[in-house]
Scaffold this active site. Structure first.
Site, short mmCIF file in Angstrom:
data_model
loop_
_atom_site.label_atom_id
_atom_site.label_comp_id
_atom_site.label_asym_id
_atom_site.label_seq_id
_atom_site.Cartn_x
_atom_site.Cartn_y
_atom_site.Cartn_z
CG ASP A 181 86.63 27.59 67.23
OD1 ASP A 181 87.21 28.26 68.12
OD2 ASP A 181 86.74 27.84 66.01
CB VAL A 182 86.29 29.33 72.93
CG1 VAL A 182 85.88 28.27 73.93
CG2 VAL A 182 87.79 29.32 72.69
CG ASN A 225 93.04 27.59 80.44
OD1 ASN A 225 94.06 28.09 80.91
ND2 ASN A 225 93.06 26.47 79.72
CE LYS A 253 96.51 34.74 77.51
NZ LYS A 253 95.29 33.96 77.82
CE1 TYR A 301 99.53 33.95 75.27
CE2 TYR A 301 101.17 35.09 76.60
CZ TYR A 301 100.16 34.16 76.49
OH TYR A 301 99.76 33.46 77.59
#
Lengths: 360, 493, 261
Positions: free
Chosen positions: C69-70, C96, C171, C167
């Site tokens: 789990d990043v 990613n 980003k 979102y």
């Protein structure tokens, strides 16, 4: 140790074969690499720093070559120490303080490697021969791989009257002359084996006494190790000419063995009629010539530092980086001496000079 | 492969066909575009050497000794002006061939030459003389001294230079020193850089011909020349010299000293071990990368072959940028410099020495680590604890050592007293002076900024010596002589 | 082959996060085709990761799957240690992975519907994950004085065709995060860049977009189609390789020219 047992059995069988394919060599080299990588933490981190992990090493030449200095810096072993195991040590004559150590918990691999190769390359299929050994025996030098090598030669290939002519008191010249005379008299081929510098001492002693011999046809001489400051530096040409002149053994039968404490397999030439002679080893050892910083193989025709991948080195590391300069030749490689530090050209202190100054 | 030939050396009074020539080959680049340069160097017999010594001595008597220092400075300045002029044929030769013989990046050599030559302009030369002589006129004639009487400085009767190679144009230092003290000179070319000294003599011959008559440039094999090519000539010359100035390793220098009569003045410059100190005050996030950049330049210049080149940077802990991060900055700057000034290709033995050093770091005591890929043309070893000061393998191999306080370094470096010369320091003024006191006592003779380590300033005291004073002897007219002369004057009462 | 492409990725060790499916899987496979050794990170879908690994191996490279789990610091540390142990180091990282997000222009959340927690969650998913991964890999990259990090953003940061507030804000932060990191790591030889794709179809997140919306997007796009996962891989490989050795802190838009800057 148990996990190593099948590997060892396969290794012994491999050495016992008459040859191997590239795939067979690779397969065993990679198994040994995996075993050593798993069992030897310093070796593992050395490999990891080079990105040479189990995942990435695909062929024997991908295995990182461990510099021989590493044998001085640490214990390179895959099996835990055993009571009574043999430890071969470098002679320590190179000026650097520590001695390299090579641990052999069991000697059967070393012994098989030595005898298989020796039978072919030195004995040339001949049966037992009377042997004279110009080196101390194993009791006097238990940590010398050469002493063990010569003991194996004597016990495995020598007749009962074979003996040592180098004692703690020095060279037994009368004894040696008597043995040589007897060989001349009986016409039975004789084998003289020892350190190169001992043979220089023998030649000097024979010259001083004005003696020389003509050993019977089929007699042979094995020298190894160079002079190491133990005798005067004799050019190879004079060395082999002297052997031929004083002992009557043609140079085609004067074989030089190139071995190292850090290896378990030896290289031989096919006589020294032509210098420098071409050295080669058996199917369980392979060599590369590399550019020392990148570790990449040099292009044919260029000098490089010798790297040996010796499958008989099952407990330490198979692949070592020597300090010897080599050049590819038909059927093997030429040894061109040691890669001594280049003479300083500028005015900045070089390591060699510093080490020398520190030693003084 | 293209082959070019250059005749090196400078032999006033000898025709080229009278002497024996030896060819030193240099190869640059690989086949087929590669280049082979063959440099012919003169090898003299004993009789030729004797005659040559006689000739430069006589020329010096006639021209050099009568010339005021100001005139000599003027002549050298004109030579240097031409060497700084990038369109001058000599400068072009230097830019073309010194990279070939040394293997160094051409841009590195070009920048190095300009930086070096500009420290030999007239103003710098006058400063150079003033550094050693409160009253430079003592080189021209007797000057009164406060204690009474008068004094004059005389240069050597015959000055012999034995140069080292690989720092291009290194011979300029001692050639200029010799001229300034009016000494006839014969120099022995380094096999690794056999070009510059001859060019200097030829330029001098164009600028002021009589001066070029007072020097000669020859070659024999090895520094001591006790065996091998030209041994005979070397022996003849050593017998004649009254002062010998030599660069080389201690072994070479010791052998050379053995060969000289006890009455010969011997001025050796042995190999040295430079280092740098970076204090916490220079290690905030703004300053540290800049210092690392300068440090990288010191490592890059002439691939650490100079006596002033650094081997180790000691970096103080406790600042925003820790020593390990400084090492990272240094490594990245070395990567960048490789793009601009590539390291020269290493011979097999040199490569083996670099590999051995790297491996010693890797297999060493465990608190040293190697930064960068092992096959990179540079190498940074980072150590977190203080160890003995030891040389690296050169060719852009550098150690960075983290220390709690810079003072901790002093005992470590003082253990290598005989090898000390340059220390680069990045620290506050108070720290600089305090450390300079400690380092000077430890044996350091030159303290400079990091980034200036491999660019000594005009008039520096090489190895802490007086470059000119060491060459001269003082002749004093004592007060008594002056007083005693008075009664003999025609006008005496 | 290496010389021809100039990418020179043979033997390089690459960690691609979120590489089980979609863009991540395409990137992993593209690296493998160039001969790289790829660590295929995934969160839960073991099967998908295994498929990526197979595709990588079929492409001629080496790959293995690493579950982590990043968003979890210990999990990321453990993953990076494993990669380093397994492959001897890390040369390239592609961040990613992102928090699941439903791209649906018709049912998107309006600003009034959003909670600060939605922003927080997206920020954690985009910047938090990149932060953890970068922290863990940097010691390995510093040790070699080189490395390349590629973070996957979106072209919406320049042109919010559909305002996916939470979102896109996250980003955009990832872009700023990358540029700051690029600025700090440049002097130690490590590069950080972003690739900002437009709508990539098909991926799991974009399955719910309506054909009509996609058509209108294509009509507005100079190259008249949508990005495929493989389209994203090319610029990623470029930024990872030495071909872009003098680029850092950049954002490459992969949207057929929808955004031009």
């Amino acid at each position: 140790m148990d996990k190593a047992a099948p590997l060892l059995a396969d290794l012994l069988a491999f050495i016992a074969m008459d040859g191997c394919t590239d795939e067979q060599f690779d397969q065993l080299a990679l198994r040994l690499f995996a075993y050593q990588y798993e069992s030897n933490a310093p070796f593992r981190s050395f490999c990891q720093r080079r990105g040479a992990t189990l995942r990435k090493v695909k062929t024997w030449s991908d295995i990182p070559a461990v510099p021989i200095d590493a044998f001085k810096a640490m214990e390179l072993r895959s099996e835990p120490a055993l009571p009574g195991e043999r430890v071969f040590m470098t002679s320590g004559t190179t000026g650097r303080a520590a001695r390299g150590r090579h641990f052999h918990p069991r000697l059967d691999v070393y012994d098989l490697s030595m005898t298989r190769n020796f039978a072919r390359r030195f004995m040339g299929g001949a049966g037992h021969m009377p042997m004279g050994i110009l080196f101390p025996d194993e009791q006097a030098m238990p940590n010398s791989s050469l002493a063990h090598y010569l003991a194996l030669a004597k016990s495995g290939f020598g007749t009962a009257d074979s003996r040592y002519f180098l004692t703690p008191e020095g060279l037994d010249l009368p004894g040696l002359c008597a043995a040589l005379e007897q060989a001349e008299r009986t016409g039975q081929p004789y084998a003289l084996l020892g350190a190169s510098f001992s043979l220089v001492h023998v030649m000097d002693a024979l010259r001083a006494e004005g003696r020389s011999f003509r050993l019977p046809a089929g007699s042979r001489i094995l020298d190894t190790g160079g002079y190491k400051g133990q005798s005067r530096e004799l050019p190879l040409e004079d060395f082999y000419a002297g052997l031929e002149e004083l002992l009557g053994v043609p140079r085609t039968h004067c074989v030089n063995m190139y071995g190292m404490t850090e290896l378990s397999t030896q290289f031989y030439d096919d006589g020294n009629a032509v210098l420098p002679s071409v050295k080669s080893g058996p199917h369980w050892i392979r060599s590369r010539l590399v550019e020392p910083v990148t570790g990449r193989s040099v292009v044919p025709g260029e000098r490089g530092i010798l790297v040996h991948c010796d499958l008989a080195n099952y407990n330490s590391v198979t692949t070592i980086l020597t300090e010897d300069v080599g050049l590819w030749a038909e059927g093997g490689f030429l040894l061109l001496g040691r890669a001594e530090g280049a003479a300083a050209k500028g005015c900045s202190l070089a390591v060699e000079e510093f080490v020398k100054a520190a030693a003084a | 492969m293209k082959v070019e030939r250059i005749t090196a050396g400078w032999l006033p009074g000898l025709r080229d066909d009278e002497v024996q020539w030896h060819v030193l080959p240099f190869e640059h680049g690989a086949e087929p575009e590669g280049l082979r340069l063959e440099v012919s160097v003169p090898v003299l017999t004993a009789a030729q050497m004797q005659a040559l010594a006689q000739r430069v001595r006589e020329a010096a008597d006639r021209h050099l000794r009568a010339m005021p220092v100001a005139g000599i400075i003027d002549a050298i300045d004109r030579v240097i002006a031409r060497l700084l002029d990038r369109s001058d044929p000599f400068r072009r030769e230097a830019e073309a061939w010194l990279p070939v013989v040394s293997g160094y990046d051409a841009d590195m050599v070009r920048l190095g030459l300009t930086g070096f030559f500009k420290t030999f302009r007239a103003a710098q030369l006058r400063r150079f003389v003033a550094e050693d002589f409160a009253n430079p006129a003592v080189l021209d004639g007797f000057q009164p001294v406060p204690k009474g009487g008068a004094v004059r400085a005389f240069g050597p009767d015959l000055l012999v230079h034995v140069w080292a190679g690989n720092v291009p144009a290194l011979s300029l230092w001692s050639l200029v020193c010799g001229l300034l003290v009016k000494a006839p000179s014969i120099g022995k070319l380094a096999s690794a850089e056999p070009l510059f000294a001859g060019w200097f003599a030829r330029l001098l011959a164009e600028v002021h011909p009589p001066l070029a008559e007072c020097l000669a440039v020859v070659w024999w094999s090895g520094a001591g020349g006790d065996a091998g090519l030209g041994a005979e000539g070397a022996a003849a010359l050593y017998g004649q010299a009254d002062t010998v100035l030599a660069y080389g390793g201690n072994d070479t220098l010791a052998a050379l000293r053995q060969r000289l009569p006890v009455t010969t003045r011997f001025l050796p410059h042995g190999h040295k071990l430079g280092f740098g100190l970076v204090g916490a005050s220079a290690l905030d996030t703004l300053k540290a990368p800049a210092v690392a950049r300068l440090a990288a330049w010191d490592v890059m210049r002439y691939d650490q072959q100079g006596c002033y080149s650094p081997h180790v940077f000691y970096v103080e802990r406790g600042a925003p940028v820790p020593p390990r991060a400084f090492a990272d900055y240094l490594a990245a700057e070395l990567v960048n410099l490789q793009q601009r000034f590539a390291r020269r290709p290493l011979e097999l033995e040199e490569g083996a020495a670099v590999a051995r050093w790297q491996q010693a770091v890797e297999w060493g005591s465990g608190d040293q680590e190697l930064i960068g890929p092992v096959d990179a043309p540079w190498s940074v070893a980072y150590g977190d604890s203080l160890q003995a000061l030891a040389p690296t393998a050169l060719y852009r191999t550098i150690s960075v050592v983290g220390v709690d306080r810079l003072d901790d370094v002093v005992p470590v470096v003082s253990a290598q007293r005989v090898f000390l010369q340059t220390a680069g320091i990045a620290a506050s003024p108070e720290e600089l002076y305090r450390l300079a006191g400690l380092l000077g006592a430890a044996g350091v003779t030159r303290i400079c900024a990091i980034g200036a380590m491999s660019m000594p300033e005009a008039g520096w005291h090489h190895d802490g010596r007086f470059n000119l004073i060491d060459l001269v002897r003082m002749t004093e007219i004592e007060q008594s002589a002056e007083a005693a002369a008075q009664p003999f004057a025609p006008y005496a009462d | 082959m290496d010389q021809a492409s100039g990418l020179n990725l043979r033997g390089k060790v690459v960690l691609v996060t979120g590489a089980g499916r979609g863009i991540g899987a395409a990137i992993a496979t593209a690296f493998a085709r160039e001969g790289a050794t790829v660590a295929v990170n995934y969160l839960a879908n073991e099967e998908a990761a295994a498929r990526t690994v197979v595709a990588c191996q079929a492409g001629g490279g080496d790959a293995w799957a690493v579950k982590a789990d990043v968003g979890s610091e210990p999990a990321v540390q453990a993953m990076v240690e494993e990669v380093a142990r397994e492959a001897g180091g890390i040369d390239i990282v592609v961040n990613n992975a992102f928090k699941p997000y439903a791209f649906d222009p018709e049912r998107r959340s309006r600003f009034d519907d959003l909670d600060w927690r939605d922003y927080q969650a997206q920020f954690d998913g985009a910047v938090g994950a990149a932060f953890e991964v970068c922290r863990a890999v940097l010691p390995h990259m510093r040790r070699r004085a080189r490395g390349s990090i590629v973070n996957i953003a979106t072209n919406l940061v320049e042109h919010p065709v559909v305002p996916y507030h939470d979102y896109t804000t996250a980003k955009a932060s990832l872009v700023a995060f990358s540029r700051n990191l690029a600025s700090e790591l440049g002097p130690v030889g490590i590069r950080v860049n972003c690739v900002a794709p437009g709508l990539v179809y098909p991926t799991q997140g974009t399955q719910n977009t309506r054909e009509s919306f996609r058509e209108s997007l294509m009509a507005a796009t100079p190259l008249r189609r949508l990005a495929r996962p493989e389209d994203v891989a090319g610029p990623v490989l470029f930024l990872a390789s030495e071909l872009s050795g003098f680029m850092t802190g950049q954002v490459l838009f992969v949207d057929g020219g929808l955004v031009m800057r």
